[in-house]
Design an enzyme around this catalytic site. Structure first.
Site, PDB file in Angstrom:
ATOM      1  N   ASP A 166      42.204  35.498  43.448  1.00 47.31           N
ATOM      2  CA  ASP A 166      41.105  36.511  43.603  1.00 47.31           C
ATOM      3  C   ASP A 166      40.222  36.860  42.296  1.00 47.31           C
ATOM      4  OD1 ASP A 166      41.626  35.266  46.248  1.00 47.31           O
ATOM      5  OD2 ASP A 166      43.068  36.845  46.974  1.00 47.31           O
TER       6      ASP A 166
ATOM      7  N   ASP B 134      49.350  37.321  49.246  1.00 48.85           N
ATOM      8  CA  ASP B 134      48.506  38.381  47.918  1.00 48.85           C
ATOM      9  C   ASP B 134      49.584  40.034  47.804  1.00 48.85           C
ATOM     10  OD1 ASP B 134      45.741  37.346  48.367  1.00 48.85           O
ATOM     11  OD2 ASP B 134      44.945  38.590  49.739  1.00 48.85           O
TER      12      ASP B 134
END
Length: 207
Positions: A171, A138
């Site tokens: 995401d 991430d």
């Protein structure tokens, strides 16, 4: 192209997601020392690893990571077939684009959890793990608020917390696809025309 253009959306998401993750992995230091400000203090690039699902939620058992990766694998095939089914039944194009985004995001994170533990030794960082045990990379951090939860708050009191999770391109694609579907439920899931093959059979039978 009637079929493949929607799968090409998923492929585009996967390629963009993996390109960004590789750039971050090879060019950024992990954590706050490598943080890069994009827009003042509230939008940053922050290299971190997510061992679980969204918001870092993990399954408790020693096989939790393997179960999570296998679940993502099953979900990938399920979403792929669902997209094919919707195309065959002439679902609204907007719904098809949204499912394509969700499929691309699901596969993007599946690549991380399947291969990254071996390719990048990233589960945890700097230690190799078997296939299907990698962590998801991430990097996008919307820093709306970060601090210590007051002690009087039940369960979470005294713990450090940020108001917004760190996420990646995959995401984002899943989030956008789901939100657009929720906002357009009536239009996407109303009455759809039947496939041409079904209509032609009914006409031949005199219905």
């Amino acid at each position: 192209m009637k079929y493949w253009k929607y799968y090409l959306v998923a492929i585009g998401v996967i390629l963009l997601d993996q390109a960004v993750k590789l750039i971050v992995h090879y060019n950024m230091e992990m954590g706050m020392p490598g943080e890069i400000k994009l827009i003042d203090d509230w939008l940053k690039l922050h290299y971190t690893l997510n061992p679980g699902m969204a918001f870092g939620v993990e399954l408790g058992s020693s096989y939790g990571k393997l179960i999570l990766t296998l679940f993502r694998l099953v979900a990938m095939f399920g979403i792929s077939y669902y997209l094919y089914y919707l195309i065959k039944h002439q679902a609204p194009k907007g719904l098809l684009w949204c499912i394509g985004l969700i499929l691309g995001g699901a596969i993007g994170n599946l690549v991380d959890s399947t291969f990254y533990g071996v390719w990048f030794d990233n589960a945890p960082y700097g230690s190799s793990t078997p296939w299907f045990h990698g962590q998801v990379i991430d990097m996008f951090y919307v820093d709306l608020w970060e601090g210590i939860i007051p002690q009087w708050v039940p369960i979470l009191g005294g713990q450090p917390m940020s108001l917004w999770p760190i996420f990646n391109v995959a995401d984002s694609a899943i989030f956008i696809g789901v939100v657009l579907i929720l906002l357009n439920q009536k239009r996407f899931f109303g009455t759809h025309p039947e496939p041409e093959s079904h209509r032609s059979v009914e006409q031949q039978q005199g219905f």
